[in-house]
Design a protein around this motif. Structure first.
Motif, PDB file in Angstrom:
ATOM      1  N   ARG A 107      -8.769  -3.571  -5.421  1.00  0.00           N
ATOM      2  CA  ARG A 107      -8.015  -4.608  -6.121  1.00  0.00           C
ATOM      3  C   ARG A 107      -6.504  -4.366  -5.928  1.00  0.00           C
ATOM      4  O   ARG A 107      -6.111  -3.318  -5.420  1.00  0.00           O
ATOM      5  CB  ARG A 107      -8.453  -4.684  -7.579  1.00  0.00           C
ATOM      6  CG  ARG A 107      -8.050  -3.533  -8.427  1.00  0.00           C
ATOM      7  CD  ARG A 107      -8.447  -3.802  -9.871  1.00  0.00           C
ATOM      8  NE  ARG A 107      -8.499  -2.558 -10.618  1.00  0.00           N
ATOM      9  CZ  ARG A 107      -7.426  -1.924 -11.076  1.00  0.00           C
ATOM     10  NH1 ARG A 107      -6.216  -2.402 -10.874  1.00  0.00           N
ATOM     11  NH2 ARG A 107      -7.554  -0.795 -11.741  1.00  0.00           N
ATOM     12  N   ALA A 122      -2.393   9.297  -2.961  1.00  0.00           N
ATOM     13  CA  ALA A 122      -1.700   8.797  -1.762  1.00  0.00           C
ATOM     14  C   ALA A 122      -0.211   9.069  -1.879  1.00  0.00           C
ATOM     15  O   ALA A 122       0.440   9.440  -0.907  1.00  0.00           O
ATOM     16  CB  ALA A 122      -1.962   7.300  -1.593  1.00  0.00           C
ATOM     17  N   ASP A 132      -2.869  12.194  -9.300  1.00  0.00           N
ATOM     18  CA  ASP A 132      -1.710  12.892  -9.893  1.00  0.00           C
ATOM     19  C   ASP A 132      -1.455  12.423 -11.326  1.00  0.00           C
ATOM     20  O   ASP A 132      -0.767  13.097 -12.086  1.00  0.00           O
ATOM     21  CB  ASP A 132      -0.448  12.670  -9.027  1.00  0.00           C
ATOM     22  CG  ASP A 132      -0.165  11.185  -8.778  1.00  0.00           C
ATOM     23  OD1 ASP A 132      -1.015  10.522  -8.146  1.00  0.00           O
ATOM     24  OD2 ASP A 132       0.880  10.689  -9.238  1.00  0.00           O
ATOM     25  N   THR A 144       0.594  -7.004  -0.587  1.00  0.00           N
ATOM     26  CA  THR A 144       0.137  -7.263   0.785  1.00  0.00           C
ATOM     27  C   THR A 144      -0.524  -8.633   0.838  1.00  0.00           C
ATOM     28  O   THR A 144      -1.364  -8.950  -0.011  1.00  0.00           O
ATOM     29  CB  THR A 144      -0.877  -6.182   1.213  1.00  0.00           C
ATOM     30  OG1 THR A 144      -0.245  -4.906   1.053  1.00  0.00           O
ATOM     31  CG2 THR A 144      -1.322  -6.362   2.659  1.00  0.00           C
ATOM     32  N   GLY A 204      -3.028   1.155  -4.366  1.00  0.00           N
ATOM     33  CA  GLY A 204      -2.372   2.104  -3.455  1.00  0.00           C
ATOM     34  C   GLY A 204      -2.861   2.053  -2.013  1.00  0.00           C
ATOM     35  O   GLY A 204      -2.677   3.024  -1.262  1.00  0.00           O
TER      36      GLY A 204
HETATM   37  N1  GTP Z   1       1.270   7.857  -9.267  1.00  0.00           N
HETATM   38  C1  GTP Z   1       0.814   7.323  -8.147  1.00  0.00           C
HETATM   39  N2  GTP Z   1       1.221   6.098  -7.779  1.00  0.00           N
HETATM   40  C2  GTP Z   1       0.739   5.579  -6.640  1.00  0.00           C
HETATM   41  C3  GTP Z   1      -0.189   6.282  -5.811  1.00  0.00           C
HETATM   42  N3  GTP Z   1      -0.487   5.494  -4.751  1.00  0.00           N
HETATM   43  C4  GTP Z   1       0.214   4.359  -4.903  1.00  0.00           C
HETATM   44  N4  GTP Z   1       0.955   4.394  -6.033  1.00  0.00           N
HETATM   45  C5  GTP Z   1       1.868   3.343  -6.565  1.00  0.00           C
HETATM   46  O1  GTP Z   1       1.089   2.190  -6.869  1.00  0.00           O
HETATM   47  C6  GTP Z   1       1.838   0.995  -6.628  1.00  0.00           C
HETATM   48  C7  GTP Z   1       1.070   0.079  -5.702  1.00  0.00           C
HETATM   49  O2  GTP Z   1       0.981   0.638  -4.412  1.00  0.00           O
HETATM   50  P1  GTP Z   1       0.620  -0.240  -3.133  1.00  0.00           P
HETATM   51  O3  GTP Z   1       0.435   0.697  -2.005  1.00  0.00           O
HETATM   52  O4  GTP Z   1       1.606  -1.372  -2.962  1.00  0.00           O
HETATM   53  O5  GTP Z   1      -0.790  -0.841  -3.583  1.00  0.00           O
HETATM   54  P2  GTP Z   1      -1.728  -1.850  -2.793  1.00  0.00           P
HETATM   55  O6  GTP Z   1      -3.112  -1.474  -3.132  1.00  0.00           O
HETATM   56  O7  GTP Z   1      -1.354  -1.912  -1.361  1.00  0.00           O
HETATM   57  O8  GTP Z   1      -1.357  -3.232  -3.531  1.00  0.00           O
HETATM   58  P3  GTP Z   1      -1.540  -4.769  -2.996  1.00  0.00           P
HETATM   59  O9  GTP Z   1      -0.889  -4.857  -1.654  1.00  0.00           O
HETATM   60  O10 GTP Z   1      -0.815  -5.553  -4.031  1.00  0.00           O
HETATM   61  O11 GTP Z   1      -2.997  -5.038  -2.985  1.00  0.00           O
HETATM   62  C8  GTP Z   1       3.180   1.455  -6.057  1.00  0.00           C
HETATM   63  O12 GTP Z   1       4.114   1.494  -7.109  1.00  0.00           O
HETATM   64  C9  GTP Z   1       2.872   2.844  -5.541  1.00  0.00           C
HETATM   65  O13 GTP Z   1       4.012   3.676  -5.510  1.00  0.00           O
HETATM   66  C10 GTP Z   1      -0.596   7.611  -6.227  1.00  0.00           C
HETATM   67  O14 GTP Z   1      -1.372   8.315  -5.582  1.00  0.00           O
HETATM   68  N5  GTP Z   1      -0.065   8.051  -7.404  1.00  0.00           N
END
Ligand code: GTP
Ligand code: MG
Length: 311
Positions: free
Chosen positions: A23, A162, A136, A50, A27
């Motif tokens: 969803r 990640a 984390d 995305t 991340g």
């Molecule tokens: N604390 C923490 N935050 C994370 C981690 N991985 C991603 N984030 C945070 O989660 C948020 C979303 O990350 P994205 O990589 O844009 O997530 P996505 O799944 O690609 O999101 P969409 O493109 O909207 O579907 C960002 O603020 C990241 O910095 C993690 O391992 N730990």
């Protein structure tokens, strides 16, 4: 001769397509950028960042993994949202391995359960790796059984961060292990397929998402209309920011142009980092009435699935 034929790989070399799904905001893009050690997809703290499928190419001695970053799967409210969800399911269907990301720091959502149902329907023989991300943020004694029970028979379960880079080599090992034997499809120095115009448009969109609130991040599309490498040290980029209504145009421009200036400064810095040159950035704002519900406008902005015979 093409570079690809000049590279050699061992008989045991593995390769294939790994669809990264989940969803919004769990991340997915962060993980792919982390694995590639390079920013190929924009990341923000707001969901639905995305919008298109994006390829990330990871190459090492043992194999080549073609990661497909996908839009977050959610309940769509307009044609753009429907397109995004279709893109993600399309990627699921075409994958050798499904990497399903969950946010371990929150209880599973309704959207996660919906994804579980779809994966169960679509997976066939395709192995599914369940990835619990954002570890984390999770205490050691946290109960993650609700996450783990979302799907029957995952091929593997792995807990990662990640953002912090935890357990990423282990994840790569799992993937290399289950991918079929196969060739190196792309030269080893290639990490993505997208062109610089697209990356530039995405970085501008990232700055807008980060600097604006409420509905604005979701109503914006960016089109780079000029991209010129003026010289080794200067890139000229001109882009149009599309919104759906006059009031949104006013917000993007801001009082006395303060918002558009901030957007320009932020995007220019990031573009400069990524391109390694100075950047001259020219931004314009236009209204395309309700473009997210209009297929012609979406096509024009590049949000369209290829027809079956174009694939
Ligand atoms: N604390 C923490 N935050 C994370 C981690 N991985 C991603 N984030 C945070 O989660 C948020 C979303 O990350 P994205 O990589 O844009 O997530 P996505 O799944 O690609 O999101 P969409 O493109 O909207 O579907 C960002 O603020 C990241 O910095 C993690 O391992 N730990
Ligand atoms: Mg993303």
């Amino acid at each position: 001769m093409d570079d690809i034929f000049e590279e050699s790989w061992s008989e045991d070399h593995r390769s294939g397509v790994v669809a990264v799904v989940g969803r919004p905001n769990v991340g997915k893009s962060t993980l792919i950028n982390r694995i590639l050690g390079q920013k190929i997809a924009i990341v923000t703290n707001k969901p639905q960042t995305t919008r298109k499928q994006q390829l990330g190419i990871y190459t090492e001695e043992r194999g080549q993994i073609l990661f497909v970053d996908t839009p977050g799967i959610h309940q769509p409210h307009h044609k753009l949202g429907q397109y995004m969800v279709d893109v993600a399911y399309e990627a699921l269907r075409d994958a050798d391995v499904i990497l399903w990301l969950l946010d371990a720091s929150e209880p599973p959502h309704q959207d996660d359960r919906q994804i579980a149902t779809h994966i169960a329907e679509l997976r066939g023989e395709t192995p599914v790796i369940l990835v619990l991300n954002k570890m984390d943020l999770v205490t050691a004694d946290a109960d993650l059984s609700e996450h783990l029970n979302l799907i029957e028979n995952p091929h593997q379960v792995i807990k990662i961060s990640a953002a912090a880079g935890e357990n990423i080599p282990e994840l790569i090992d799992y993937l290399i292990d289950i991918l079929p034997k196969g060739p190196r499809y792309y030269p080893s120095d290639q990490v993505s397929e997208v062109n610089m115009r697209f990356i530039a448009a995405e970085i501008i969109r990232e700055a807008i998402i980060e600097l604006t609130e409420e509905e604005i991040p979701y109503t914006v599309a960016v089109e780079v209309d000029q991209y010129k490498e003026r010289n080794e040290d200067l890139t000229y980029i001109s882009a149009i920011i599309y919104v759906e209504r006059d009031s949104q145009k006013g917000i993007i421009i801001g009082k006395n142009g303060t918002m558009i200036k901030q957007i320009g400064t932020k995007a220019r810095q990031e573009l400069s980092n990524v391109l390694g040159t100075k950047v001259y950035l020219d931004l314009h704002v236009k209204v395309l009435k309700n473009w997210r519900s209009d297929e012609r406008f979406m096509n024009r902005l590049g949000y369209r699935l290829p027809k079956k015979d174009e694939r």
